[in-house]
Every structure is written in C-alpha cells, then in structure tokens.
Design an enzyme around this catalytic site. Structure first.
Site, PDB file in Angstrom:
ATOM      1  N   TYR A  59     -21.284 -30.064  -7.606  1.00 45.30           N
ATOM      2  CA  TYR A  59     -22.663 -30.391  -8.029  1.00 45.30           C
ATOM      3  C   TYR A  59     -22.905 -31.897  -7.897  1.00 45.30           C
ATOM      4  O   TYR A  59     -22.302 -32.712  -8.619  1.00 45.30           O
ATOM      5  CB  TYR A  59     -22.934 -29.969  -9.480  1.00 45.30           C
ATOM      6  CG  TYR A  59     -22.870 -28.463  -9.727  1.00 45.30           C
ATOM      7  CD1 TYR A  59     -22.956 -27.542  -8.687  1.00 45.30           C
ATOM      8  CD2 TYR A  59     -22.736 -27.962 -11.024  1.00 45.30           C
ATOM      9  CE1 TYR A  59     -22.890 -26.167  -8.918  1.00 45.30           C
ATOM     10  CE2 TYR A  59     -22.679 -26.594 -11.267  1.00 45.30           C
ATOM     11  CZ  TYR A  59     -22.746 -25.715 -10.204  1.00 45.30           C
ATOM     12  OH  TYR A  59     -22.688 -24.351 -10.442  1.00 45.30           O
ATOM     13  N   LEU A 200     -32.452 -17.300 -15.530  1.00 44.46           N
ATOM     14  CA  LEU A 200     -33.920 -17.263 -15.504  1.00 44.46           C
ATOM     15  C   LEU A 200     -34.426 -17.012 -14.079  1.00 44.46           C
ATOM     16  O   LEU A 200     -35.591 -17.282 -13.773  1.00 44.46           O
ATOM     17  CB  LEU A 200     -34.487 -18.595 -16.024  1.00 44.46           C
ATOM     18  CG  LEU A 200     -34.159 -18.905 -17.489  1.00 44.46           C
ATOM     19  CD1 LEU A 200     -34.568 -20.321 -17.860  1.00 44.46           C
ATOM     20  CD2 LEU A 200     -34.868 -17.891 -18.400  1.00 44.46           C
ATOM     21  N   GLN A 202     -33.738 -18.736 -11.603  1.00 45.59           N
ATOM     22  CA  GLN A 202     -34.069 -20.106 -11.172  1.00 45.59           C
ATOM     23  C   GLN A 202     -35.512 -20.483 -11.534  1.00 45.59           C
ATOM     24  O   GLN A 202     -36.154 -21.260 -10.837  1.00 45.59           O
ATOM     25  CB  GLN A 202     -33.778 -20.270  -9.680  1.00 45.59           C
ATOM     26  CG  GLN A 202     -32.287 -20.053  -9.396  1.00 45.59           C
ATOM     27  CD  GLN A 202     -31.829 -20.510  -8.038  1.00 45.59           C
ATOM     28  OE1 GLN A 202     -32.562 -20.343  -7.073  1.00 45.59           O
ATOM     29  NE2 GLN A 202     -30.624 -21.056  -7.963  1.00 45.59           N
ATOM     30  N   GLY A 207     -42.335 -17.188 -15.668  1.00 47.48           N
ATOM     31  CA  GLY A 207     -43.738 -16.842 -15.436  1.00 47.48           C
ATOM     32  C   GLY A 207     -44.583 -18.033 -14.993  1.00 47.48           C
ATOM     33  O   GLY A 207     -45.799 -17.931 -14.876  1.00 47.48           O
TER      34      GLY A 207
HETATM   35  N1  LIG Z   1     -21.201 -20.282  -9.949  1.00 45.61           N
HETATM   36  C1  LIG Z   1     -22.181 -20.376  -9.101  1.00 45.61           C
HETATM   37  O1  LIG Z   1     -22.058 -20.062  -7.901  1.00 45.61           O
HETATM   38  C2  LIG Z   1     -23.512 -20.873  -9.600  1.00 45.61           C
HETATM   39  C3  LIG Z   1     -24.663 -20.765  -8.812  1.00 45.61           C
HETATM   40  C4  LIG Z   1     -25.877 -21.206  -9.339  1.00 45.61           C
HETATM   41  C5  LIG Z   1     -25.912 -21.771 -10.623  1.00 45.61           C
HETATM   42  N2  LIG Z   1     -24.777 -21.902 -11.355  1.00 45.61           N
HETATM   43  C6  LIG Z   1     -24.791 -22.497 -12.713  1.00 45.61           C
HETATM   44  O2  LIG Z   1     -25.771 -21.843 -13.499  1.00 45.61           O
HETATM   45  C7  LIG Z   1     -26.705 -22.781 -14.023  1.00 45.61           C
HETATM   46  C8  LIG Z   1     -28.051 -22.146 -14.152  1.00 45.61           C
HETATM   47  O3  LIG Z   1     -28.484 -21.513 -12.947  1.00 45.61           O
HETATM   48  P1  LIG Z   1     -29.715 -22.074 -12.083  1.00 45.61           P
HETATM   49  O4  LIG Z   1     -29.939 -23.479 -12.401  1.00 45.61           O
HETATM   50  O5  LIG Z   1     -29.450 -21.653 -10.677  1.00 45.61           O
HETATM   51  O6  LIG Z   1     -30.944 -21.161 -12.554  1.00 45.61           O
HETATM   52  P2  LIG Z   1     -31.726 -20.936 -13.948  1.00 45.61           P
HETATM   53  O7  LIG Z   1     -30.955 -21.439 -15.072  1.00 45.61           O
HETATM   54  O8  LIG Z   1     -32.128 -19.512 -13.925  1.00 45.61           O
HETATM   55  O9  LIG Z   1     -33.042 -21.803 -13.728  1.00 45.61           O
HETATM   56  C9  LIG Z   1     -33.078 -23.161 -14.058  1.00 45.61           C
HETATM   57  C10 LIG Z   1     -34.490 -23.676 -13.809  1.00 45.61           C
HETATM   58  O10 LIG Z   1     -35.449 -22.882 -14.496  1.00 45.61           O
HETATM   59  C11 LIG Z   1     -36.467 -23.697 -15.054  1.00 45.61           C
HETATM   60  N3  LIG Z   1     -36.395 -23.529 -16.525  1.00 45.61           N
HETATM   61  C12 LIG Z   1     -35.303 -23.679 -17.316  1.00 45.61           C
HETATM   62  N4  LIG Z   1     -35.608 -23.468 -18.613  1.00 45.61           N
HETATM   63  C13 LIG Z   1     -36.924 -23.170 -18.649  1.00 45.61           C
HETATM   64  C14 LIG Z   1     -37.832 -22.861 -19.689  1.00 45.61           C
HETATM   65  N5  LIG Z   1     -37.431 -22.805 -20.969  1.00 45.61           N
HETATM   66  N6  LIG Z   1     -39.128 -22.622 -19.371  1.00 45.61           N
HETATM   67  C15 LIG Z   1     -39.550 -22.672 -18.074  1.00 45.61           C
HETATM   68  N7  LIG Z   1     -38.733 -22.962 -17.040  1.00 45.61           N
HETATM   69  C16 LIG Z   1     -37.427 -23.202 -17.317  1.00 45.61           C
HETATM   70  C17 LIG Z   1     -36.165 -25.123 -14.620  1.00 45.61           C
HETATM   71  O11 LIG Z   1     -36.841 -25.383 -13.374  1.00 45.61           O
HETATM   72  P3  LIG Z   1     -38.364 -25.985 -13.253  1.00 45.61           P
HETATM   73  O12 LIG Z   1     -38.695 -26.664 -14.534  1.00 45.61           O
HETATM   74  O13 LIG Z   1     -38.259 -26.937 -12.100  1.00 45.61           O
HETATM   75  O14 LIG Z   1     -39.201 -24.801 -12.939  1.00 45.61           O
HETATM   76  C18 LIG Z   1     -34.664 -25.084 -14.391  1.00 45.61           C
HETATM   77  O15 LIG Z   1     -34.201 -26.058 -13.474  1.00 45.61           O
HETATM   78  C19 LIG Z   1     -26.612 -23.973 -13.048  1.00 45.61           C
HETATM   79  O16 LIG Z   1     -27.048 -25.188 -13.639  1.00 45.61           O
HETATM   80  C20 LIG Z   1     -25.134 -23.985 -12.733  1.00 45.61           C
HETATM   81  O17 LIG Z   1     -24.417 -24.616 -13.785  1.00 45.61           O
HETATM   82  C21 LIG Z   1     -23.580 -21.437 -10.866  1.00 45.61           C
END
Ligand SMILES: NC(=O)c1ccc[n+]([C@@H]2O[C@H](COP(=O)([O-])OP(=O)(O)OC[C@H]3O[C@@H](n4cnc5c(N)ncnc54)[C@H](OP(=O)(O)O)[C@@H]3O)[C@@H](O)[C@H]2O)c1
Length: 324
Positions: A59, A200, A202, A207
């Site tokens: 990352y 979420l 991503q 919504g």
């Molecule tokens: N192991 C793996 O291969 C792998 C792959 C992917 C991720 N991960 C890990 O999982 C974590 C989370 O996954 P992710 O970042 O892909 O997706 P996620 O957590 O589903 O989505 C994160 C995004 O959703 C929005 N968000 C977060 N909280 C919110 C809220 N309360 N209300 C409205 N929007 C909200 C934000 O984007 P906006 O504000 O820009 O809309 C935020 O950047 C990563 O940080 C990483 O540590 C691991």
C-alpha cells in the site's frame, strides 16, 4: 465497539480500519489526507475502541505502513496490528527479511498478524510458511494469516505451517457474498476468522454514487462495480439498505457493515476518507439487525447481479475512454 470472541493475545474489534487509502495514489485523496487526515482517522479510531488495523507492504509502497505506525505511536503495543507480504519471491529467507522490513517501517516490535496478500500462482505455500514459522519462532510474528485464498489453499497453508492460519482476508460485502460458499462455514467450524475487505463495496453500499454520479479515482474507474450499468442494477439493494437504515436512524453504509459482522467469525475493515466516515463505521458495530431485516438485505443482495469478470472488461475500458 464489539469484539471478537476468539483466543488471541489481544482483542480484535468487529470493525477495524483498512489503510490502503493511506499514501496510495490510486485512491486520489491527495497529500493533505496522507499528511494529516489519515493520522486523525487513526487517533479517532483508537478513541472509539477500534483495535484491528490493517495495512500491507504494497500500500503506497510502504507509505501506508509508515503513516499507520506514526499515527499509532505509543499505542502500537495495545492494538491488533495486521500487515501483509506480497509473495513475489516467496522463499523463507525473503519472507523473514520482508517481515522485519514491515515491522521496522511501522515501528512495531511485533506483528500481531502477518498475512500472505495473495496466493502465489506458481509456488505452493511450503516455502512461505517456513519463513512464517521462523518469524513466529523469533517472536516477531504472533499469528499468521492469508488473503484471497480459496478454502483448499487455506487448508493446505495450515498444513504447511503446522499450526493455525488464523484468518483469511477476502472481499466480502452485500455486493459480493462468495465467501459464504465455503470460507465462512470453515471459519465457523474451525474457530478461524474472516476479515472482510471492501465491506462497503468500495463505497458503493453507502448509496452516495449512482450512474449519473460516479467516483473518479482510478481504483473505482477500474472496478466493474462502478460501471453505470452495475450502479443501475444496485438500485434495489441500495433502496433496501436505506429502508433498514431509516428504521435504525442510521446510514446505509452502517447497515451494510452491521449485516456483515452479524456472523460471529466475520470482522470488517472499511477504509475511510474522512474522520466522520470512520466514526460512522465504528458506530455500526453496535447496530442490531432483526432477522427480518437481515433476510430482506440478503434477498436484495441475491437479486443484485452485477456484470463482472471478462464481460466487464470492454465496458470498463469504454467507460474510461468516454470520460477523457
Ligand atoms: N487483501 C486484499 O487483497 C485487499 C484488497 C482491497 C482492500 N483491502 C483492505 O480492505 C480495506 C477496505 O477495503 P476498500 O478500501 O477496498 O473498500 P471499502 O472499505 O468498502 O470502501 C472504502 C471507501 O468507501 C467510502 N466510505 C468509507 N466509509 C464510508 C461511510 N461511512 N460513508 C460513505 N462512504 C464511506 C470511502 O470512499 P469515498 O469517500 O471516496 O467515497 C472509502 O475510501 C482497505 O483499506 C485495505 O486495508 C485488502
């Protein structure tokens, strides 16, 4: 905050914090985010009882580990710290060296969970687990985990390690429930843990986005979920989330998280672009859904059939070209 009922040395919060966003260009949050908001998010997470913090050497090419370590500071010893190795050259000495390098970037004496970021398609896990075992022997690593592993490969990794591989970190949300087919039942039966990433979708399940208002960073421009067609298809699921959220005076994103962590073996690690989002996500741990609400959301999720895989690729390319 609620915590997992599992025999680990430190307690694990049901809602953790994912930190891929920290210092990673592909999320496009800029320097002010990496320089100050990220730290504020971590400090507030600590105040709200979050103990699970997830990062990876890849990352931001080490920046996420550094930012997280600096933000945690003296609290490093009291949290459940998880990072990952990208197994490009997964021989034991390299694994050991990379574990030491991650711990040093973070400033940690110990990695509570050291995860293999994804299965190496060419090399089986015997060699990597030899390195993991050595790291456990020296005391640098407490628990070993995997990520993006199939059930068979997870079980093979446990055999190779000779003790438990505590967790499998996989994409899991109301927008993608594949882990329920084998991984979640296995975790339940064996006292293991599923760490749900992209819980979420991503940001889809908040919504906030629809086909006329799409996010513009490269992570989501390259994601099939955010194709206009799939945003249209998600309307029913988002409406159901809104309906349940209203009954709890909550936000759709909170209900999406509450749904996921209802299973006793699932924890979620949402990322956050602001402190307010982190606060909202942490509060989701305390929402209790009724059986009817749980089923309504599961049914709507079953009806959500996004275009994915090879069929989505030309559409993603087309939609990126149209934005230029
Ligand atoms: N192991 C793996 O291969 C792998 C792959 C992917 C991720 N991960 C890990 O999982 C974590 C989370 O996954 P992710 O970042 O892909 O997706 P996620 O957590 O589903 O989505 C994160 C995004 O959703 C929005 N968000 C977060 N909280 C919110 C809220 N309360 N209300 C409205 N929007 C909200 C934000 O984007 P906006 O504000 O820009 O809309 C935020 O950047 C990563 O940080 C990483 O540590 C691991």
């Amino acid at each position: 905050m609620r915590y997992l009922d599992i025999d680990t040395a430190k307690k694990i919060s049901k809602i953790g914090l994912g930190t891929w966003q920290f210092g990673s260009r592909e999320w496009g949050y800029g320097t002010a985010y990496a320089g100050s908001e990220a730290k504020a998010i971590v400090r507030r997470a600590l105040e709200l009882g979050v103990t699970l913090f997830d990062t990876a050497e890849i990352y931001g090419f080490g920046r996420s580990e550094r930012i997280l370590g600096e933000a945690l500071g003296e609290d490093l010893d009291s949290v459940f710290l998880a990072t990952k190795i990208l197994p490009v050259w997964p021989v034991a000495p390299v694994v050991e060296q990379r574990g030491v390098a991650s711990a040093s970037r973070i400033g940690a004496r110990r990695l509570d969970l050291y995860q293999v970021h994804q299965p190496n398609p060419a090399v089986r896990d015997g060699t990597i687990m030899r390195g993991m075992r050595a790291l456990q022997r020296t005391g640098l690593v407490d628990e070993v985990g995997v990520s993006n592993y199939s059930l068979n490969r997870w079980m093979a990794a446990e055999k190779a390690l000779g003790t438990r591989v505590l967790s499998n970190q996989v994409r899991y949300s109301l927008a993608d429930r594949r882990p329920e087919r084998g991984l979640v039942p296995y975790a339940q039966a064996q006292g293991r843990l599923i760490i749900a990433y992209s819980p979420l979708g991503q940001g889809l399940l908040s919504g906030r986005y629809d086909s006329s208002h799409r996010p513009s960073n490269s992570v989501r421009l390259n994601s099939a979920l955010f194709l206009p067609e799939n945003l249209e298809r998600a309307t029913g699921l988002i409406s159901a989330l809104r309906e349940v959220a209203e009954a709890h005076s909550a936000a759709p994103s909170q209900v999406a998280l509450a749904w996921l962590i209802r299973s006793p073996v699932v924890v979620a690690i949402p990322g956050a672009s602001t402190v307010a989002q982190l606060e909202s996500n942490a509060a989701a741990a305390d929402i209790d859904l009724t059986d009817e609400e749980y089923q309504l959301l599961a049914d709507e999720s079953d009806r959500f059939t996004p275009v994915t895989g090879p069929a989505a690729l030309p559409r993603i390319l087309g939609s990126k070209l149209r934005r230029r």
